[in-house]
Design an enzyme around this catalytic site. Structure first.
Site, PDB file in Angstrom:
ATOM      1  N   LYS A  37     -17.514   4.796  10.852  1.00  0.00           N
ATOM      2  CA  LYS A  37     -17.990   5.333  12.132  1.00  0.00           C
ATOM      3  C   LYS A  37     -16.879   6.104  12.834  1.00  0.00           C
ATOM      4  O   LYS A  37     -17.121   7.162  13.412  1.00  0.00           O
ATOM      5  CB  LYS A  37     -18.496   4.197  13.035  1.00  0.00           C
ATOM      6  CG  LYS A  37     -19.896   3.755  12.645  1.00  0.00           C
ATOM      7  CD  LYS A  37     -20.471   2.766  13.623  1.00  0.00           C
ATOM      8  CE  LYS A  37     -21.837   2.284  13.146  1.00  0.00           C
ATOM      9  NZ  LYS A  37     -22.243   1.036  13.754  1.00  0.00           N
ATOM     10  N   LYS A  60     -29.905   8.847   2.129  1.00  0.00           N
ATOM     11  CA  LYS A  60     -30.681   7.712   2.610  1.00  0.00           C
ATOM     12  C   LYS A  60     -31.601   8.170   3.746  1.00  0.00           C
ATOM     13  O   LYS A  60     -31.191   8.994   4.571  1.00  0.00           O
ATOM     14  CB  LYS A  60     -29.681   6.654   3.134  1.00  0.00           C
ATOM     15  CG  LYS A  60     -30.295   5.319   3.407  1.00  0.00           C
ATOM     16  CD  LYS A  60     -29.211   4.324   3.786  1.00  0.00           C
ATOM     17  CE  LYS A  60     -29.855   3.091   4.362  1.00  0.00           C
ATOM     18  NZ  LYS A  60     -28.930   2.129   4.881  1.00  0.00           N
ATOM     19  N   LYS A  67     -33.515   8.891  10.564  1.00  0.00           N
ATOM     20  CA  LYS A  67     -34.098   9.720  11.620  1.00  0.00           C
ATOM     21  C   LYS A  67     -33.125  10.834  12.006  1.00  0.00           C
ATOM     22  O   LYS A  67     -33.518  11.977  12.195  1.00  0.00           O
ATOM     23  CB  LYS A  67     -34.362   8.811  12.828  1.00  0.00           C
ATOM     24  CG  LYS A  67     -35.313   9.382  13.830  1.00  0.00           C
ATOM     25  CD  LYS A  67     -35.631   8.322  14.871  1.00  0.00           C
ATOM     26  CE  LYS A  67     -36.467   8.881  15.984  1.00  0.00           C
ATOM     27  NZ  LYS A  67     -36.819   7.857  16.961  1.00  0.00           N
TER      28      LYS A  67
END
Ligand code: SF4
Length: 326
Positions: A111, A191, A194
């Site tokens: 991240k 993968k 959204k």
């Protein structure tokens, strides 16, 4: 009966990847375990979001979870921020968590690399809050994918450190590894997500929108024309058949694709039919819930009451062990 805890971030309406990767499993587990399911909104604020969208995102997600079959009579479903004991316990766990342990978390490193503009302390101590989520309910089992095993290992270490320093309160939770296939998006490469825009929202599983979306799904790229035989193992559409179709369908696809006996349009048509059948009960329950505005909030409030009662008992025990003034 063992207690299971699982959380999901409020990303709004669910997509097929969320269903296969998490919720389908939640529905099955509620028949066997005492299940506690949580929409983890405190985790979600570690990333940028639009304030006015947060409540609708939580509500839409809960609506989909219920429509998919999580039954509030069998499992507890609630929103993390409605039970503030989560953050209280996380603070206490911070005192027995090594800085070096957090630095080693690969998800944090990922991240930090992908959102360098917002590397906050919440993102760094995310696994500590996750440990609190689980241990507040003394959950023994936590369904996790391979990418979450490291966080669960840390939760176990935190439980051990707490018990060693202040006396036994927490069990060492075990991972319940979920053998779910990695669901690729419409692009067939990444993968389903959204944010990548390659997803099939569950609300799009209606006759026309679904066929339109499946029409865009990338197939075996080596099958250029209808006359070329294809290889189902190189095709994401076939991966979807494995998730949603019958054995006979899969045999039909295999035979037809490898001999150029069927076209991709036929293959996708059969898939659409099977997906529509699988999600028919979801669409029905969703319509029922939408016809009763306020029902989802009622369920979430009742769930939070049940969760809070358990959380408060644990925190009373924890405060006693810590010798805090009351
Ligand atoms: Fe893929 Fe089906 Fe086309 Fe074969 S027939 S390439 S499995 S979509």
């Amino acid at each position: 009966m063992k207690t299971v805890f699982s959380g999901i971030q409020p990303s709004g309406e669910l997509h097929v990847g969320n269903y296969i990767g998490a919720i389908d499993n939640w529905v099955k587990m509620q028949e066997q375990y005492r299940c506690i399911y949580c929409v983890v909104d405190y985790h979600a604020i570690t990333q940028d979001y639009t304030v006015k969208d947060m409540s609708p995102r939580v509500r839409d997600m809960a609506l989909d979870i219920l429509a998919l079959g999580v039954d509030p009579e069998k499992a507890i479903l609630f929103v993390q921020s409605a039970v503030p004991e989560h953050t209280e316990l996380a603070w206490i766990f911070n005192a027995v968590t090594g800085h070096g342990d957090l630095e080693r978390m690969t998800q944090f490193k990922d991240k930090a690399e992908h959102q360098p503009e917002n590397i906050n302390a919440g993102l760094f101590s995310y696994p500590v809050l996750q440990a609190a989520d689980i241990l507040l309910y003394k959950a023994e089992l936590v369904p996790v994918g391979a990418d979450q095993v490291q966080h669960l290992e840390l939760a176990r270490r935190i439980a051990r450190s707490f018990n060693h320093r202040w006396g036994k309160v927490f069990p060492e939770c075990e991972p319940k590894l979920t053998e779910t296939p990695k669901v690729l998006g419409l692009d067939g490469k990444q993968k389903m997500s959204k944010s990548l825009g390659n997803h099939i929202p569950l609300t799009a599983i209606e006759e026309k929108p679904l066929r339109k979306l499946l029409g865009k799904m990338v197939t075996d790229e080596k099958r250029v024309t209808r006359e070329d035989p294809g290889n189902p193992d190189d095709c994401n559409v076939y991966s979807f058949h494995k998730m949603f179709s019958t054995e006979d369908d899969r045999a039909w696809v295999w035979q037809g694709c490898t001999t150029a006996g069927i076209g991709c349009v036929d293959c996708k048509g059969r898939l659409a039919q099977r997906m529509l059948e699988r999600f028919a009960p979801y669409r029905e329950r969703r319509a029922e819930l939408l016809a009763h505005p306020g029902r989802v909030d009622e369920i979430l409030r009742a769930g939070a009451d049940k969760a809070r009662a358990i959380a408060q008992r644990t925190m009373a025990e924890v405060r006693g062990k810590l010798g805090l003034w009351r």
